[in-house]
Design a protein around this motif. Structure first.
Motif, PDB file in Angstrom:
ATOM      1  N   ALA A 158      28.056  12.177  29.476  1.00  0.00           N
ATOM      2  CA  ALA A 158      27.007  12.356  28.633  1.00  0.00           C
ATOM      3  C   ALA A 158      25.776  13.051  28.251  1.00  0.00           C
ATOM      4  N   LYS A 159      25.459  12.659  29.716  1.00  0.00           N
ATOM      5  CA  LYS A 159      23.924  13.524  30.432  1.00  0.00           C
ATOM      6  C   LYS A 159      24.558  14.318  30.699  1.00  0.00           C
ATOM      7  N   LEU A 168      24.085  20.388  28.754  1.00  0.00           N
ATOM      8  CA  LEU A 168      24.672  21.834  29.048  1.00  0.00           C
ATOM      9  C   LEU A 168      23.985  22.196  27.288  1.00  0.00           C
ATOM     10  N   LYS A 169      24.433  21.508  26.568  1.00  0.00           N
ATOM     11  CA  LYS A 169      23.556  21.851  24.861  1.00  0.00           C
ATOM     12  C   LYS A 169      22.517  22.344  24.633  1.00  0.00           C
ATOM     13  N   GLU A 170      21.724  21.751  25.470  1.00  0.00           N
ATOM     14  CA  GLU A 170      20.667  22.253  25.605  1.00  0.00           C
ATOM     15  C   GLU A 170      20.248  23.495  25.872  1.00  0.00           C
ATOM     16  N   ARG A 171      21.501  23.879  27.183  1.00  0.00           N
ATOM     17  CA  ARG A 171      21.242  25.535  28.081  1.00  0.00           C
ATOM     18  C   ARG A 171      22.858  26.166  27.239  1.00  0.00           C
ATOM     19  N   GLY A 172      22.422  25.921  25.812  1.00  0.00           N
ATOM     20  CA  GLY A 172      23.248  26.844  24.983  1.00  0.00           C
ATOM     21  C   GLY A 172      24.932  26.714  25.093  1.00  0.00           C
ATOM     22  N   ILE A 173      25.663  25.778  26.165  1.00  0.00           N
ATOM     23  CA  ILE A 173      26.644  25.722  26.298  1.00  0.00           C
ATOM     24  C   ILE A 173      28.019  23.892  25.836  1.00  0.00           C
ATOM     25  N   GLU A 174      28.424  24.934  25.135  1.00  0.00           N
ATOM     26  CA  GLU A 174      29.961  23.381  24.867  1.00  0.00           C
ATOM     27  C   GLU A 174      30.463  22.930  25.342  1.00  0.00           C
TER      28      GLU A 174
END
Length: 903
Positions: free
Chosen positions: A90-91, A96-102
């Motif tokens: 989860a972390k 990754l989301k903060e980096r724009g990665i899914e």
């Protein structure tokens, strides 16, 4: 070496922790000349940071380890971290989301690269924080549950248990975490009390088996005496009302069940109903499982989304319709609300049912919500193809070793909880639908069959043998996508940290296993402690530890569990910065009995800090005395007494440690240091202002101080090490951290010494009470008259009594002197003459006023009790209270009259 006026924890703590590590005092290796003492840390998650629970747990471990080290044992405290599959994934997904990665846009290998990057950056934070607390772990032994050797151990155990027939793959109802998108074991589900809603839905009745004449309203009117209102509403309706708390699952309904003995629904036997809004017809089935008196007595059966419904479905050979996707949204099988989140779908279907006239009513009721321990998401019961470990055969021996105390639980009250769990054990769902973790070593052949093997090469060999196809290549095999439950690695922890799977006969595991003590929380008694016992018995034929100390939960003053979300949990590092590590450690332990929750109060930590200051000031006091080698030794009584007190306390302390009464052990030392040493002993031997002390008294006092530092060191390691090095010149390896733990050396006649000193101190307390009562200064010289047969006590302890009570002289008398105030101690009478000390006339006047007031109060109470109406009509406890007031008043009057007579 200069002695600072005040103790500065920050400077001291960093200095000594670094020196302990430089000296290698925490490091351990097998030593046949020493008994082993080993402890494995409950590995905190790599996602974790230090919280109050860690503070308590690791302080207790450190106390045990430091004491064992001082006892001459080869103490080994193994630190490490747990990879925490769900929490860590989860972390990483969040990062990754903060980096724009899914995550869905990455391959497994790409995702794991990011996961290891995160682990290396953040995974060791909590271990560094434990050093601030003073944890004396052997940091050279730090392990991680996903490091190569420990991963290999996990895979070996999986393969072994599979080949023993204990691991299997099958479709079972599991706990599904839609947020983590993975199955969970029962022990990873946290129940939470909540107020839920019960929705009463109307299912249209179709195809009744027979036309029941009572359906005709005219018959009901004619036979009204036989039909009550509720029966009329059921039988005369075209709808069957079904109550459910989860209306969004009705699209997965395959039947409605009623009890065959429920007269209300006898006419519906063999009938069908239509699912509201959806319109699909489903049968009404009969089963005595349905409670007649609960809800409407009609139960919707949804086998894919409820464990009990699943069992009903198997029994009645019903189909299974799973309408939920992995993420908790409705899939195409639901037909309606497809793609909507389950809770959004609930809101929408309730609205639509209401508009369609198919929602009878909504009621609130107290319920229990099952939530994920890791993500907090509401759990969905779900049929899923998973890997399971059979537990029944392993549970029996694991229960036996606790029942016969080969593994002792402290406190033993947890035996009952453990027994209930083990006697009702269910198979363990060990697979998780994640990428971070040990991947299940099962390899699928092109035909869908699988083999279980330690690696690809072994899998290929087995696959060729199984299929008879020698042309198979590794590329033809597909490894299972799931990883193993995190607990499947940590249940091996006491063996794997000593490489007991890599080499079952290596010197490390043979020396340190079984470990001695485990300190952990009761909530993981089953799914970690019990499983470690199972693994130990399976793979070492021995228990993994001898004692399990179960701590309580740290709660706030209101009894709430501390959490960041509530904002009621202080930052442990802030506490250490403000109060010092020693102050925090002692504060945590002042009220932490095993197995009982700790109601944390910052005043406890303040008390811990005050204790460090008290110790520092006592040290500075003794170091400030000037020594005169020519003075005679005059404090034999005091030093003999304290030696006896010290030995008596050692015996009490050893008993507390043996029974894991850690809070009691600390309080025993606290009282010895604060009350007996600082408040009494030092006052006994303290020289007059600017006068020197004799060398023998100081030598013995320094010896006592060293013994006290040893006893305190496991609890307060930093300040005790600091004072130790100030007390005397020390050699390169002469650290308190590795000094010998004091051994009991009983003092001849010690019990008598203690008893007689107690009597002498009781006399001192009597004089001090008179000083307080009469407003006399603590140093104003007084005379003490004693009417006693035990003149030996006064002779032997004359100097101590006169010094502590600030007496000019002590006289033995046959009768009470005039104008004296007295007290009784040990059967003897003691008097302090007041003439010349106080204004006798003023004292008589004061006592007279008090006496008159007390007599007036007594009269008012007597009048109340003489009132029969009051006595007969008032509540008994109120009458009893008045009688107690009378007794208290009469006692006070007697005391005042005695004081006036003495004047």
């Amino acid at each position: 070496m200069s002695i600072p006026k005040t103790y500065q924890p920050a400077e001291v703590e960093e200095k000594w922790y670094q020196r302990w590590q430089e000296q290698g005092f925490f490091n351990s290796k097998p030593n046949p000349r020493k008994p082993a003492y080993s402890v494995v840390i409950p590995p905190p998650n790599v996602t974790g940071v230090l919280h109050m629970g860690h503070m308590l747990n690791n302080t207790i471990q450190d106390v045990l380890v430091r004491r064992a080290r001082m006892q001459g044992k080869e103490a080994c405290w193994v630190p490490g971290t747990d990879h925490a599959s769900i929490a860590t994934e989860a972390k990483v997904v969040q990062m990754l989301k903060e980096r724009g990665i899914e995550k869905k846009d990455l391959s497994r290998e790409e995702f794991l690269k990011y996961a290891w990057e995160w682990k290396e950056k953040y995974g060791g934070i909590i271990l560094e924080q434990l050093k601030k607390l003073g944890a004396s772990c052997d940091w050279s032994r730090t392990r991680f549950t996903m490091e190569p050797d420990l991963t290999e151990a996990v895979l070996r155990v999986f393969v072994d248990l599979y080949r023993k027939g204990l691991i299997y793959r099958g479709i079972r109802m599991v706990n599904w975490d839609p947020q983590g998108r993975t199955a969970l074991s029962d022990e990873e589900v946290i129940p939470k009390d909540t107020v839920a809603k019960m929705y009463h839905l109307r299912y249209e009745i179709v195809e009744p088996r027979t036309q029941n004449p009572v359906l005709r309203s005219e018959n009901l009117e004619a036979e009204g005496e036989n039909q009550n209102d509720s029966e009329f509403s059921v039988l005369n309706s075209k709808f069957l009302t079904v109550a459910t708390s989860r209306p969004e699952t009705i699209m997965a309904d395959v039947a409605v069940a009623v009890n065959p003995n429920d007269e209300r629904y006898r006419h519906l036997h063999g009938a069908k109903v239509r699912i509201p809004l959806l319109g699909r017809e489903i049968p009404i089935i009969l089963d005595e499982y349905v409670a007649i008196d609960f809800g409407t007595g009609a139960l919707k059966v949804t086998p894919a989304h409820d464990l009990n419904d699943y069992e009903l479905g198997l029994k009645h050979n019903l189909p299974v319709i799973d309408i939920l996707s992995d993420d908790g949204t409705l899939n195409e099988k639901a037909v309606l609300y497809v793609g909507q989140d389950r809770f959004a779908a609930r809101r929408n279907i309730v609205k639509d049912l209401g508009e369609a006239g198919l929602l009878d009513k909504v009621e609130e009721y107290q319920s229990v919500l099952q939530t994920s321990e890791r993500t907090g998401a509401v759990i969905e019961p779900r049929l899923s193809l998973q890997w399971f470990l059979k537990m029944a055969d392993m549970a029996g021996p694991a229960l036996e070793v606790v029942e016969d105390d080969r593994v002792k639980l402290h406190p033993p009250k947890f035996k009952n909880m453990y027994r209930v769990w083990m006697e009702n054990v269910r198979d363990w769902c060990i697979s998780r639908q994640l990428w971070w973790g040990q991947r299940i070593p099962a390899y699928y052949l092109p035909d869908g069959t699988f083999v279980v093997a330690l690696n690809e090469e072994e899998a290929l060999q087995l696959a060729r043998e199984q299929s008879g196809n020698n042309d198979l290549q590794v590329s033809d095999l597909r490894q299972d996508e799931d990883v193993l439950d995190t607990w499947f690695s940590s249940w091996l922890w006491p063996i794997s940290v000593f490489d007991g799977f890599k080499d079952p006969d290596n010197p490390e595991v043979n020396y340190y296993y079984p470990t001695d003590d485990l300190v952990t929380a009761p909530e993981i008694l089953f799914f970690w402690v019990a499983r470690m016992i199972m693994a130990g018995l399976e793979y070492r034929k021995d228990v993994p530890f001898r004692n399990v100390y179960l701590t309580g939960i740290v709660r706030d003053a209101q009894g709430r569990k501390m959490s960041k979300s509530l904002g009621n949990s202080p930052d442990p590092l802030d506490l250490i910065a403000q109060y010092g590590a020693d102050g925090v450690r002692t504060g945590m332990l002042f009220s932490s009995p095993a197995g009982n929750d700790l109601l944390f109060d910052i005043k406890l930590v303040e008390q811990g800090r005050n204790f460090t200051n008290k110790l520092w000031n006592a040290f500075r006091l003794t170091q400030g005395w000037e020594v005169n080698d020519e003075l005679a030794f005059v404090n034999e009584r005091a030093t003999e007494w304290f030696q006896a007190k010290l030995q008596s306390t050692l015996a009490e302390l050893d008993e507390h440690f043996a029974k894991f009464r850690m809070s009691d052990a600390l309080m025993t030392i606290y009282k010895l240091v604060w009350d007996d040493f600082c408040s009494v002993y030092l006052e006994m031997i303290k020289p007059a202002y600017q006068a020197p002390i004799d060398a023998e008294t100081l030598r013995r006092t320094t010896g006592f101080f060293e013994q006290l530092l040893k006893l305190l060191h496991p609890f307060m390691p930093f300040i005790t090490e600091e004072i130790w090095h100030h007390l005397a010149e020390r050699g390169a390896k002469d650290y308190l951290c590795v000094a010998a733990w004091p051994k009991q050396q009983p003092v001849e006649g010690g019990a008598e010494l203690l008893a007689r000193m107690d009597r002498a101190l009781d006399v001192v307390a009597g004089v001090r009470n008179i000083r307080n009562q009469k407003g006399l200064g603590p140093n104003k010289p007084l005379t003490l008259a004693a009417k006693t047969d035990d003149t030996g006590l006064l002779q032997d302890y004359d100097g101590i009594i006169r010094k502590l009570a600030a007496l000019a002289e002590i006289n033995v008398v046959d009768a009470a002197p005039a104008a004296a105030v007295g007290f009784v101690s040990g059967g003897a009478e003691f008097f302090v003459p007041m003439e010349g000390q106080i204004d006798l006339e003023a004292e008589r006047e004061r006592l007279t006023k008090e006496l008159e007031y007390a007599q007036g109060f007594r009269e008012s109470v007597l009048k109340k009790l003489a009132n029969e109406k009051f006595v007969n009509n008032a509540k008994p406890d109120l009458v009893e209270r008045e009688r107690q007031k009378l007794a208290d008043a009469e006692a006070k009057i007697a005391a005042l009259e005695q004081s006036m007579a003495a004047l």
